[in-house]
Design a protein around this motif. Structure first.
Motif, mmCIF file in Angstrom:
data_model
loop_
_atom_site.group_PDB
_atom_site.id
_atom_site.type_symbol
_atom_site.label_atom_id
_atom_site.label_comp_id
_atom_site.label_asym_id
_atom_site.label_seq_id
_atom_site.Cartn_x
_atom_site.Cartn_y
_atom_site.Cartn_z
ATOM 1 N N ILE A 165 0.846 -1.185 0.000
ATOM 2 C CA ILE A 165 0.000 0.000 0.000
ATOM 3 C C ILE A 165 0.881 1.234 0.000
ATOM 4 C CG2 ILE A 165 -0.177 0.077 2.536
ATOM 5 C CD1 ILE A 165 -3.054 1.052 2.212
ATOM 6 N N SER A 166 0.463 2.245 -0.741
ATOM 7 C CA SER A 166 1.206 3.508 -0.758
ATOM 8 C C SER A 166 0.228 4.645 -1.038
ATOM 9 C CB SER A 166 2.317 3.473 -1.818
ATOM 10 O OG SER A 166 1.783 3.306 -3.116
ATOM 11 N N ARG A 167 0.687 5.851 -0.823
ATOM 12 C CA ARG A 167 -0.158 7.014 -1.085
ATOM 13 C C ARG A 167 0.708 8.173 -1.555
ATOM 14 N NH1 ARG A 167 -3.100 8.363 4.425
ATOM 15 N NH2 ARG A 167 -3.844 10.187 3.263
ATOM 16 N N ASP A 168 0.108 9.018 -2.373
ATOM 17 C CA ASP A 168 0.757 10.242 -2.829
ATOM 18 C C ASP A 168 -0.177 11.384 -2.447
ATOM 19 O OD1 ASP A 168 1.798 12.421 -4.208
ATOM 20 O OD2 ASP A 168 2.350 11.243 -5.950
ATOM 21 N N ASN A 169 0.125 12.055 -1.365
ATOM 22 C CA ASN A 169 -0.758 13.122 -0.881
ATOM 23 C C ASN A 169 -0.827 14.292 -1.846
ATOM 24 O OD1 ASN A 169 -1.410 11.681 1.430
ATOM 25 N ND2 ASN A 169 0.165 12.670 2.682
ATOM 26 N N ALA A 170 0.226 14.507 -2.615
ATOM 27 C CA ALA A 170 0.224 15.603 -3.587
ATOM 28 C C ALA A 170 -0.778 15.326 -4.709
ATOM 29 C CB ALA A 170 1.614 15.803 -4.152
#
Length: 114
Positions: free
Chosen positions: A68-73
């Motif tokens: 799992i990963s996320r890119d807040n931008a």
């Protein structure tokens, strides 16, 4: 407010898929983000989550295979799924939580079959 999951499809056993969850209308970086799945005839289960404190949690059945990963931008969360198995077949849902808010996307179908 919308969570849009995408990236599902039909893949052979041993293959890979990358799911995406694009969020709109929320302060994405403040939300706890999670991936769930629901197979036919089974209850919805937590697959992967960002734990409080910055770590990640995975269901035992996917440990070492899913990330799992996320890119807040980009207001987007991902689920990289490798070494897929037929038992991974399910509808995958993204979920966003913040205090009393509990938001769900529409789900994306993942089918692992030869």
């Amino acid at each position: 407010v919308q969570l849009q999951a995408s990236g599902g499809g039909l893949v052979q056993p041993g293959g890979s898929l990358r799911l995406s969850c694009a969020a709109s209308g929320i302060a994405f970086s403040f939300y706890a983000m999670n991936w769930y799945r629901q197979a036919p005839g089974k209850q919805r289960e937590l697959v992967a989550a960002f734990a409080s404190g910055g770590g990640t949690n995975y269901a035992d059945s996917v440990k070492g295979r899913f990330t799992i990963s996320r890119d807040n931008a980009k207001n987007t969360m991902y689920l990289q799924m490798n070494s897929l198995k037929p038992e991974d077949t399910a509808v995958y849902y993204c979920n966003a939580r913040l205090r009393s808010k509990d938001l769900w996307g529409q789900g994306t179908q993942v089918t692992v079959s030869s």
